[in-house]
Design a protein around this motif. Structure first.
Motif, PDB file in Angstrom:
ATOM      1  N   GLN A  40      34.964  43.077  23.973  1.00  0.00           N
ATOM      2  CA  GLN A  40      34.626  41.747  23.476  1.00  0.00           C
ATOM      3  C   GLN A  40      35.839  40.825  23.574  1.00  0.00           C
ATOM      4  N   ALA A  41      35.678  39.734  24.316  1.00  0.00           N
ATOM      5  CA  ALA A  41      36.772  38.771  24.469  1.00  0.00           C
ATOM      6  C   ALA A  41      36.751  37.799  23.300  1.00  0.00           C
ATOM      7  N   THR A  42      37.248  38.239  22.164  1.00  0.00           N
ATOM      8  CA  THR A  42      37.226  37.430  20.954  1.00  0.00           C
ATOM      9  C   THR A  42      38.401  36.451  20.877  1.00  0.00           C
ATOM     10  N   SER A  43      39.326  36.525  21.811  1.00  0.00           N
ATOM     11  CA  SER A  43      40.426  35.568  21.882  1.00  0.00           C
ATOM     12  C   SER A  43      40.892  35.468  23.328  1.00  0.00           C
ATOM     13  N   GLU A  44      41.765  34.484  23.586  1.00  0.00           N
ATOM     14  CA  GLU A  44      42.293  34.295  24.933  1.00  0.00           C
ATOM     15  C   GLU A  44      43.195  35.439  25.361  1.00  0.00           C
ATOM     16  N   MET A  45      43.617  36.258  24.412  1.00  0.00           N
ATOM     17  CA  MET A  45      44.522  37.365  24.727  1.00  0.00           C
ATOM     18  C   MET A  45      43.790  38.628  25.160  1.00  0.00           C
ATOM     19  N   ILE A  46      42.474  38.577  25.207  1.00  0.00           N
ATOM     20  CA  ILE A  46      41.680  39.758  25.546  1.00  0.00           C
ATOM     21  C   ILE A  46      40.975  39.548  26.872  1.00  0.00           C
ATOM     22  N   THR A  47      41.033  40.566  27.711  1.00  0.00           N
ATOM     23  CA  THR A  47      40.300  40.590  28.977  1.00  0.00           C
ATOM     24  C   THR A  47      39.277  41.708  28.907  1.00  0.00           C
ATOM     25  N   THR A  48      38.028  41.421  29.229  1.00  0.00           N
ATOM     26  CA  THR A  48      37.012  42.475  29.211  1.00  0.00           C
ATOM     27  C   THR A  48      37.217  43.405  30.410  1.00  0.00           C
ATOM     28  N   PRO A  49      36.773  44.652  30.297  1.00  0.00           N
ATOM     29  CA  PRO A  49      36.870  45.554  31.445  1.00  0.00           C
ATOM     30  C   PRO A  49      36.191  44.995  32.689  1.00  0.00           C
ATOM     31  N   GLU A  50      35.047  44.329  32.504  1.00  0.00           N
ATOM     32  CA  GLU A  50      34.337  43.760  33.651  1.00  0.00           C
ATOM     33  C   GLU A  50      35.179  42.714  34.368  1.00  0.00           C
ATOM     34  N   ARG A  51      35.743  41.771  33.613  1.00  0.00           N
ATOM     35  CA  ARG A  51      36.564  40.729  34.225  1.00  0.00           C
ATOM     36  C   ARG A  51      37.844  41.317  34.815  1.00  0.00           C
ATOM     37  N   PHE A  52      38.436  42.271  34.114  1.00  0.00           N
ATOM     38  CA  PHE A  52      39.651  42.935  34.604  1.00  0.00           C
ATOM     39  C   PHE A  52      39.392  43.586  35.961  1.00  0.00           C
ATOM     40  N   CYS A  53      38.277  44.298  36.086  1.00  0.00           N
ATOM     41  CA  CYS A  53      37.947  44.951  37.354  1.00  0.00           C
ATOM     42  C   CYS A  53      37.664  43.928  38.454  1.00  0.00           C
ATOM     43  N   GLN A  54      37.035  42.821  38.104  1.00  0.00           N
ATOM     44  CA  GLN A  54      36.816  41.764  39.095  1.00  0.00           C
ATOM     45  C   GLN A  54      38.148  41.247  39.633  1.00  0.00           C
ATOM     46  N   GLN A  55      39.104  41.070  38.746  1.00  0.00           N
ATOM     47  CA  GLN A  55      40.414  40.577  39.165  1.00  0.00           C
ATOM     48  C   GLN A  55      41.146  41.604  40.020  1.00  0.00           C
ATOM     49  N   LEU A  56      41.104  42.880  39.612  1.00  0.00           N
ATOM     50  CA  LEU A  56      41.729  43.931  40.419  1.00  0.00           C
ATOM     51  C   LEU A  56      41.068  44.034  41.789  1.00  0.00           C
ATOM     52  N   ASP A  57      39.748  43.932  41.822  1.00  0.00           N
ATOM     53  CA  ASP A  57      39.038  44.009  43.100  1.00  0.00           C
ATOM     54  C   ASP A  57      39.418  42.847  44.014  1.00  0.00           C
ATOM     55  N   TYR A  58      39.651  41.675  43.419  1.00  0.00           N
ATOM     56  CA  TYR A  58      40.110  40.537  44.218  1.00  0.00           C
ATOM     57  C   TYR A  58      41.465  40.856  44.851  1.00  0.00           C
ATOM     58  N   PHE A  59      42.398  41.385  44.058  1.00  0.00           N
ATOM     59  CA  PHE A  59      43.708  41.735  44.606  1.00  0.00           C
ATOM     60  C   PHE A  59      43.571  42.754  45.740  1.00  0.00           C
ATOM     61  N   LYS A  60      42.717  43.738  45.537  1.00  0.00           N
ATOM     62  CA  LYS A  60      42.537  44.780  46.552  1.00  0.00           C
ATOM     63  C   LYS A  60      41.908  44.200  47.812  1.00  0.00           C
ATOM     64  N   ARG A  61      40.877  43.407  47.647  1.00  0.00           N
ATOM     65  CA  ARG A  61      40.162  42.816  48.780  1.00  0.00           C
ATOM     66  C   ARG A  61      41.070  41.890  49.598  1.00  0.00           C
ATOM     67  N   GLU A  62      41.959  41.192  48.917  1.00  0.00           N
ATOM     68  CA  GLU A  62      42.844  40.245  49.598  1.00  0.00           C
ATOM     69  C   GLU A  62      44.113  40.894  50.141  1.00  0.00           C
ATOM     70  N   GLY A  63      44.234  42.206  49.981  1.00  0.00           N
ATOM     71  CA  GLY A  63      45.355  42.914  50.582  1.00  0.00           C
ATOM     72  C   GLY A  63      46.644  42.908  49.786  1.00  0.00           C
ATOM     73  N   TYR A  64      46.552  42.637  48.479  1.00  0.00           N
ATOM     74  CA  TYR A  64      47.756  42.663  47.644  1.00  0.00           C
ATOM     75  C   TYR A  64      48.192  44.099  47.370  1.00  0.00           C
ATOM     76  N   GLU A  65      49.500  44.291  47.295  1.00  0.00           N
ATOM     77  CA  GLU A  65      50.089  45.546  46.854  1.00  0.00           C
ATOM     78  C   GLU A  65      50.896  45.286  45.587  1.00  0.00           C
TER      79      GLU A  65
END
Length: 255
Positions: A40-65
């Motif tokens: 539960q993203a009850t504050s700006e300091m919290i990232t949900t697992p779903e959003r976190f994975c979306q962000q990681l997948d973006y890094f992976k898809r774009e070729g970031y290391e």
């Protein structure tokens, strides 16, 4: 970290990017700043697992290391590095909440990514409204080779420069706190702990000198922006992310 601090960085990102466009050569090194990963993203300091994975997948898809802290430091000191030619992003996590163990550890492992956690060391393993990592989890995470650990103080999660100026803490007390935090991390992990992140991102010339005297060599704030070869290792900028504002589209523009 206050809501207005976070909002200021988020809403100002586009303007800062525009001002900085074309002023540097190369890719630069963005350093991402996460806090808790929780359902539960009850504050700006919290990232949900779903959003976190979306962000990681973006890094992976774009070729970031993801570099190690040592590799990132060499790049920021201007030394020849593979980071000069590759797309790199350094993933950092402040405070040492348990979501880093429960969510970030397996998700980074799946994608072959690395991360750095900055611990409020004296809070580790203590009960609280937001659970922190335990020393045993920290040891396991360090042994995995996926996570490195640095300090976010022993027990001074305060706006340190302001408290120093108001004489609520002393320079010696701060130095002692930082040394204790670093030595405890090194005892747990059996590895050097050269990294430090300022609580709330607040620092000044005096506090930087104290942190260096306490043995920290790679020092992070929360000033917004990328980092560049030769930009140094004692005022490292970061890009804060959460679930409330940072869709993948917003992330892409922040980078």
């Amino acid at each position: 970290m206050r809501r207005r601090d976070f909002l200021g960085q988020t809403l100002g990102a586009a303007a800062l990017l525009s001002l900085g466009a074309g002023s540097r050569q190369g890719r630069g090194l963005p350093v991402i700043c996460y806090h808790q990963i929780a359902p539960q993203a009850t504050s700006e300091m919290i990232t949900t697992p779903e959003r976190f994975c979306q962000q990681l997948d973006y890094f992976k898809r774009e070729g970031y290391e993801t570099p190690t802290l040592e590799q990132a430091a060499a790049y920021l000191r201007g030394k020849a590095s593979k980071l000069n030619s590759k797309k790199m992003v350094l993933l950092t996590f402040d405070d040492g909440y348990d979501g880093v163990y429960k969510v970030a550890l397996p998700e980074l492992k799946k994608r072959g990514f690395l991360g750095v956690v900055f611990l409020v060391v004296g809070q580790m393993g203590k009960p609280g409204s937001v659970p922190h990592l335990t020393p045993e989890q920290i040891i396991e995470m360090s042994a995995s080779g996926i996570f490195e650990f640095g300090s976010h103080t022993w027990d001074m999660h305060i706006k340190i420069p302001e408290d120093l100026q108001a004489k609520r803490i002393s320079s010696y007390g701060l130095w002692r706190d930082l040394v204790k935090s670093r030595k405890t991390i090194e005892e747990w992990t059996k590895k050097p702990a050269p990294g430090f992140a300022w609580p709330y991102g607040h620092y000044d010339e005096t506090t930087i000198k104290i942190a260096k005297k306490a043995g920290f060599r790679v020092i992070f704030g929360t000033d917004y922006g990328k980092n560049w070869p030769g930009s140094g290792v004692d005022r490292i900028c970061r890009v804060r992310l959460s679930s409330v504002y940072d869709t993948v589209d917003v992330l892409r523009r922040k980078l």
